[in-house]
Enzyme design. Sequence first.
Site, PDB file in Angstrom:
ATOM      1  N   CYS A   1      -1.625   3.005   1.001  1.00 22.82           N
ATOM      2  CA  CYS A   1      -0.781   3.227   2.055  1.00 22.82           C
ATOM      3  C   CYS A   1      -0.861   5.029   2.096  1.00 22.82           C
ATOM      4  O   CYS A   1      -1.874   5.524   1.869  1.00 22.82           O
ATOM      5  CB  CYS A   1       0.809   2.865   1.988  1.00 22.82           C
TER       6      CYS A   1
ATOM      7  N   GLU B   1       4.022   2.007  -2.791  1.00 20.59           N
ATOM      8  CA  GLU B   1       4.539   1.260  -1.724  1.00 20.59           C
ATOM      9  C   GLU B   1       5.966   1.457  -1.177  1.00 20.59           C
ATOM     10  O   GLU B   1       6.683   1.608  -2.273  1.00 20.59           O
ATOM     11  CB  GLU B   1       4.175  -0.358  -1.775  1.00 20.59           C
TER      12      GLU B   1
END
Length: 163
Positions: free
Chosen positions: A2, A104
Amino acid sequence: MCGRFSQSKSAETLSSAFQLAVPSWTPRYNIAPTQAIPTASVHPSESEPQFRLMRWGLVPSWSKDLLIGTKLINARAETVAEKPLFRSAFKQRRCLILADGFYEWKRLNGKNSPSTFRLLMVNRLPLLVCGSVGRGRMRRSKPARSLQPRLMNYCSQFTIACL
């Protein structure tokens, strides 16, 4: 991956793990978009992969604003070969992003919460993430000593959908 990752290994560990000459690298635990990230890539004039720092976030050649790179940090592996924005870089210029973990965010009630967790390999070894490289001229807002804009490499990582 991410929007944040880590590369907390020393230059010596990276050199040993990937058989690269790593001139200098300070371990970092919170690498964000637009920052310099450690990569390995092969330039057309070279035969062996080289360690290179690249700016994280693909900046299209037509863009006049470097900040667009903050939105172009990930390319979906399933569609990267077809999307006009990533297609050329994917087909012609690839790199490996050197990482050892990524972050995350915990989702509560459909929103990201401030708590994060860092995911690492079980054996704590470094990992490689596929990426594509864009090359452009860094535009300067203030006059520089040189009249030529500096060439800069940008990169974006490939991600896969996880269900």
